[in-house]
Design a protein around this motif. Structure first.
Motif, PDB file in Angstrom:
ATOM      1  N   THR A  45       0.825  -1.208   0.000  1.00  0.00           N
ATOM      2  CA  THR A  45       0.000   0.000   0.000  1.00  0.00           C
ATOM      3  C   THR A  45       0.861   1.261   0.000  1.00  0.00           C
ATOM      4  O   THR A  45       0.531   2.253  -0.662  1.00  0.00           O
ATOM      5  CB  THR A  45      -0.949   0.010   1.211  1.00  0.00           C
ATOM      6  N   VAL A  46       1.957   1.235   0.741  1.00  0.00           N
ATOM      7  CA  VAL A  46       2.868   2.381   0.760  1.00  0.00           C
ATOM      8  C   VAL A  46       3.483   2.587  -0.625  1.00  0.00           C
ATOM      9  O   VAL A  46       3.541   3.713  -1.138  1.00  0.00           O
ATOM     10  CB  VAL A  46       3.966   2.193   1.829  1.00  0.00           C
ATOM     11  N   LEU A  47       3.925   1.499  -1.245  1.00  0.00           N
ATOM     12  CA  LEU A  47       4.503   1.599  -2.585  1.00  0.00           C
ATOM     13  C   LEU A  47       3.464   2.075  -3.602  1.00  0.00           C
ATOM     14  O   LEU A  47       3.773   2.868  -4.503  1.00  0.00           O
ATOM     15  CB  LEU A  47       5.087   0.251  -3.011  1.00  0.00           C
ATOM     16  N   ARG A  48       2.224   1.597  -3.457  1.00  0.00           N
ATOM     17  CA  ARG A  48       1.158   2.072  -4.352  1.00  0.00           C
ATOM     18  C   ARG A  48       0.917   3.565  -4.145  1.00  0.00           C
ATOM     19  O   ARG A  48       0.743   4.324  -5.113  1.00  0.00           O
ATOM     20  CB  ARG A  48      -0.133   1.278  -4.099  1.00  0.00           C
ATOM     21  N   GLY A  49       0.924   3.989  -2.881  1.00  0.00           N
ATOM     22  CA  GLY A  49       0.746   5.408  -2.605  1.00  0.00           C
ATOM     23  C   GLY A  49       1.847   6.253  -3.203  1.00  0.00           C
ATOM     24  O   GLY A  49       1.593   7.347  -3.738  1.00  0.00           O
ATOM     25  N   MET A  50       3.077   5.774  -3.154  1.00  0.00           N
ATOM     26  CA  MET A  50       4.194   6.512  -3.736  1.00  0.00           C
ATOM     27  C   MET A  50       4.048   6.602  -5.253  1.00  0.00           C
ATOM     28  O   MET A  50       4.303   7.656  -5.853  1.00  0.00           O
ATOM     29  CB  MET A  50       5.517   5.853  -3.365  1.00  0.00           C
ATOM     30  N   ALA A  51       3.604   5.508  -5.867  1.00  0.00           N
ATOM     31  CA  ALA A  51       3.397   5.533  -7.310  1.00  0.00           C
ATOM     32  C   ALA A  51       2.294   6.516  -7.692  1.00  0.00           C
ATOM     33  O   ALA A  51       2.422   7.278  -8.665  1.00  0.00           O
ATOM     34  CB  ALA A  51       3.056   4.133  -7.815  1.00  0.00           C
ATOM     35  N   GLU A  52       1.218   6.540  -6.918  1.00  0.00           N
ATOM     36  CA  GLU A  52       0.132   7.490  -7.196  1.00  0.00           C
ATOM     37  C   GLU A  52       0.593   8.929  -6.996  1.00  0.00           C
ATOM     38  O   GLU A  52       0.214   9.829  -7.764  1.00  0.00           O
ATOM     39  CB  GLU A  52      -1.075   7.161  -6.320  1.00  0.00           C
ATOM     40  N   CYS A  53       1.429   9.158  -5.981  1.00  0.00           N
ATOM     41  CA  CYS A  53       2.011  10.495  -5.782  1.00  0.00           C
ATOM     42  C   CYS A  53       2.838  10.910  -6.998  1.00  0.00           C
ATOM     43  O   CYS A  53       2.786  12.070  -7.438  1.00  0.00           O
ATOM     44  CB  CYS A  53       2.891  10.507  -4.541  1.00  0.00           C
ATOM     45  N   LYS A  54       3.589   9.982  -7.516  1.00  0.00           N
ATOM     46  CA  LYS A  54       4.422  10.249  -8.695  1.00  0.00           C
ATOM     47  C   LYS A  54       3.576  10.736  -9.861  1.00  0.00           C
ATOM     48  O   LYS A  54       3.914  11.736 -10.528  1.00  0.00           O
ATOM     49  CB  LYS A  54       5.175   8.966  -9.059  1.00  0.00           C
ATOM     50  N   PHE A  55       2.466  10.067 -10.102  1.00  0.00           N
ATOM     51  CA  PHE A  55       1.599  10.471 -11.217  1.00  0.00           C
ATOM     52  C   PHE A  55       0.917  11.811 -10.944  1.00  0.00           C
ATOM     53  O   PHE A  55       0.768  12.642 -11.850  1.00  0.00           O
ATOM     54  CB  PHE A  55       0.556   9.380 -11.487  1.00  0.00           C
ATOM     55  N   MET A  56       0.503  12.034  -9.704  1.00  0.00           N
ATOM     56  CA  MET A  56      -0.128  13.322  -9.379  1.00  0.00           C
ATOM     57  C   MET A  56       0.884  14.461  -9.480  1.00  0.00           C
ATOM     58  O   MET A  56       0.535  15.585  -9.894  1.00  0.00           O
ATOM     59  CB  MET A  56      -0.752  13.266  -7.975  1.00  0.00           C
ATOM     60  N   LEU A  57       2.138  14.194  -9.126  1.00  0.00           N
ATOM     61  CA  LEU A  57       3.169  15.222  -9.247  1.00  0.00           C
ATOM     62  C   LEU A  57       3.382  15.625 -10.698  1.00  0.00           C
ATOM     63  O   LEU A  57       3.618  16.802 -11.001  1.00  0.00           O
ATOM     64  CB  LEU A  57       4.486  14.722  -8.652  1.00  0.00           C
ATOM     65  N   ARG A  58       3.296  14.668 -11.596  1.00  0.00           N
ATOM     66  CA  ARG A  58       3.435  15.014 -13.020  1.00  0.00           C
ATOM     67  C   ARG A  58       2.323  15.962 -13.448  1.00  0.00           C
ATOM     68  O   ARG A  58       2.557  16.903 -14.220  1.00  0.00           O
ATOM     69  CB  ARG A  58       3.437  13.738 -13.871  1.00  0.00           C
ATOM     70  N   ASP A  59       1.121  15.728 -12.953  1.00  0.00           N
ATOM     71  CA  ASP A  59       0.018  16.649 -13.260  1.00  0.00           C
ATOM     72  C   ASP A  59       0.274  18.025 -12.648  1.00  0.00           C
ATOM     73  O   ASP A  59       0.027  19.050 -13.291  1.00  0.00           O
ATOM     74  CB  ASP A  59      -1.305  16.092 -12.728  1.00  0.00           C
ATOM     75  N   LEU A  60       0.750  18.056 -11.412  1.00  0.00           N
ATOM     76  CA  LEU A  60       0.993  19.326 -10.742  1.00  0.00           C
ATOM     77  C   LEU A  60       2.094  20.120 -11.449  1.00  0.00           C
ATOM     78  O   LEU A  60       1.964  21.334 -11.656  1.00  0.00           O
ATOM     79  CB  LEU A  60       1.374  19.087  -9.279  1.00  0.00           C
ATOM     80  N   PHE A  61       3.170  19.463 -11.804  1.00  0.00           N
ATOM     81  CA  PHE A  61       4.267  20.123 -12.510  1.00  0.00           C
ATOM     82  C   PHE A  61       3.890  20.478 -13.954  1.00  0.00           C
ATOM     83  O   PHE A  61       4.479  21.375 -14.539  1.00  0.00           O
ATOM     84  CB  PHE A  61       5.497  19.219 -12.554  1.00  0.00           C
ATOM     85  N   GLY A  62       2.939  19.764 -14.519  1.00  0.00           N
ATOM     86  CA  GLY A  62       2.625  19.947 -15.927  1.00  0.00           C
ATOM     87  C   GLY A  62       3.723  19.378 -16.804  1.00  0.00           C
ATOM     88  O   GLY A  62       4.313  20.084 -17.627  1.00  0.00           O
ATOM     89  N   THR A  63       4.018  18.093 -16.612  1.00  0.00           N
ATOM     90  CA  THR A  63       5.160  17.501 -17.303  1.00  0.00           C
ATOM     91  C   THR A  63       4.931  16.053 -17.689  1.00  0.00           C
ATOM     92  O   THR A  63       4.114  15.347 -17.081  1.00  0.00           O
ATOM     93  CB  THR A  63       6.421  17.571 -16.411  1.00  0.00           C
ATOM     94  N   LYS A  64       5.687  15.628 -18.691  1.00  0.00           N
ATOM     95  CA  LYS A  64       5.759  14.227 -19.062  1.00  0.00           C
ATOM     96  C   LYS A  64       7.084  13.605 -18.608  1.00  0.00           C
ATOM     97  O   LYS A  64       7.376  12.459 -18.951  1.00  0.00           O
ATOM     98  CB  LYS A  64       5.593  14.078 -20.578  1.00  0.00           C
ATOM     99  N   ASN A  65       7.874  14.366 -17.850  1.00  0.00           N
ATOM    100  CA  ASN A  65       9.150  13.840 -17.356  1.00  0.00           C
ATOM    101  C   ASN A  65       8.917  12.598 -16.499  1.00  0.00           C
ATOM    102  O   ASN A  65       8.231  12.665 -15.476  1.00  0.00           O
ATOM    103  CB  ASN A  65       9.878  14.882 -16.493  1.00  0.00           C
ATOM    104  N   THR A  66       9.488  11.488 -16.916  1.00  0.00           N
ATOM    105  CA  THR A  66       9.352  10.260 -16.130  1.00  0.00           C
ATOM    106  C   THR A  66       9.987  10.426 -14.761  1.00  0.00           C
ATOM    107  O   THR A  66       9.426   9.996 -13.738  1.00  0.00           O
ATOM    108  CB  THR A  66      10.017   9.079 -16.867  1.00  0.00           C
TER     109      THR A  66
END
Length: 415
Positions: A45-66
């Motif tokens: 669950t922690v790892l899933r949460g980190m992955a979801e944070c990663k995707f939300m951060l891309r939206d916040l930054f406005g980026t496709k940077n992996t």
């Protein structure tokens, strides 16, 4: 054995955080932090949460940077991660127009210094390969300044703070990016105070190779959770080729725990270092709240409420020298000039957390992070006016409040 240094339980009072940051953390973020179950950092669950944070951060930054993720710690942790690609002898041009971009410039001098330069003055190395462009306090870095410096020095790296919190000035990010592209320099940007407050997409600034922010300002999470960072493929390629003198803050290694390996998202992150399930839960909720609010709406609200605060303090006789929308930096009226630190200390003694500038000249800083309501702005203004009156300002607080009410009523009528 006698243990004599057991102190009473620490009780930290509630304060109104009305400075440059940290801001007042949203109650929903605190609730997620406090209610998180006990789980280790490799729990699914922690790892899933980190992955979801990663995707939300891309939206916040406005980026496709992996390579977009969070670095455990405050903004300085994210900045140290970003600067980790700078190696001894690398040529750098850094722009400093306040306290924090000045510290960033010092960090870059430390990173780029040779062994001999560090040995000569390890706490303040004068790296020959680093040029620091000093812009006077209260002024912004312009695109023309960047163009002139990069044309002359042709550095490998160029650095600028997007929003300089020390002086409250917004710097020209478009001009910076354009000059970096033109002169083949890789841009590094301190976005500690702008991310989550201004509406921008980092992919629109092609000259910037790396961005670093913080958890406790625009993202409105707790300090010491996760500092957002984002790196282009060009930056990662340079890092791979040249290496870095760090394990903990190595961008490629850090990314593995967030499920980023060899430039691709993978199903599950792998161990890099210990993470906190509590911090992940809080950061996850803060990102959800920020995205649900909508960055365009949030940026507009900051402009609107900052203008209300600005009009009020100007009517009190203060001179505002900043142009950030989350923070006012001001000089007191002439009859109180020179008493800025006295005023700040008096306010802080009343748990009204405004700040002074941390370098010369001494000014007052009033922030509105996560205070985007009429009642919150009214509270800040009244506390500030009362504190000034205790020092003899003679402010008509009733008139200030009447004007403030008119300002907000006009906005309501226009809806």
């Amino acid at each position: 054995m006698t243990i004599s240094n057991i102190f009473p339980q620490l009780e930290i009072p509630n304060t109104l955080a009305a400075g440059p940051g940290p801001g007042n953390t949203d109650a929903r973020v605190l609730a997620r932090f406090a209610s998180a179950g006990i789980a280790d950092h490799m729990h699914d669950t922690v790892l899933r949460g980190m992955a979801e944070c990663k995707f939300m951060l891309r939206d916040l930054f406005g980026t496709k940077n992996t390579y977009t993720f969070g670095v455990a710690g405050t903004g300085w942790s994210g900045l140290d991660c970003m600067f980790s690609a700078v190696m001894p002898g690398d040529t750098v041009v850094a722009f400093s127009n306040g306290t924090f971009s000045g510290i960033d410039a010092l960090t870059l001098r430390m990173k780029a210094a040779t062994r001999g330069e560090l040995a000569k003055d390890s706490l303040n190395p004068q790296a020959a390969s680093v040029t620091v462009i000093e812009v006077p306090h209260g002024q912004s870095v312009t695109g023309e300044m960047v163009e002139t410096a990069l044309k002359k020095h042709k550095p490998k790296w160029a650095f600028m703070a997007h929003w300089e919190t020390g002086s409250g000035r917004i710097n020209d990010i478009q001009g910076f990016s354009d000059a970096c592209l033109k002169h083949n320099s890789m841009g590094l940007v301190d976005a500690v105070s702008s991310l989550g407050v201004e509406d921008f997409k980092i992919d629109n600034f092609e000259g910037v190779a790396a961005w670093a922010s913080c958890p406790q300002k625009g993202v409105m999470c707790l300090p010491l959770t996760y500092a957002p960072v984002s790196f282009t493929d060009q930056y990662i390629d340079v890092l791979k080729a040249n290496g870095s003198y760090t394990y903990c803050h190595h961008p490629i290694m850090e990314a593995r725990h967030w499920g980023i390996v060899d430039g691709k998202d993978v199903e599950k992150g792998g161990y890099h270092r210990t993470h906190s399930g509590y911090a992940v839960a809080a950061f996850h909720e803060a990102l959800r709240i920020t995205l649900q609010y909508g960055l365009t709406q949030k940026a507009n609200d900051y402009v609107f409420h900052e203008n209300a605060l600005r009009q009020a303090v100007v009517s009190m006789g203060c001179d505002v020298t900043s142009n950030m929308t989350s923070l006012l930096v001001l000089n007191l009226p002439g009859n109180l000039a020179g008493r800025e630190m006295e005023l700040v200390q008096a306010c802080r003694a009343e748990n009204f957390g405004i700040w002074p500038t941390l370098s010369s000249p001494v000014q007052v800083r009033i922030g509105i992070l996560n205070q985007l309501t009429q009642s919150a702005i009214t509270d800040i203004i009244n506390r500030f006016a009362i504190a000034m009156n205790k020092m003899g300002a003679g402010i008509d607080i009733e008139s200030i409040n009447s004007n403030l009410e008119t300002y907000y009523n006009k906005a309501i009528a226009a809806e």
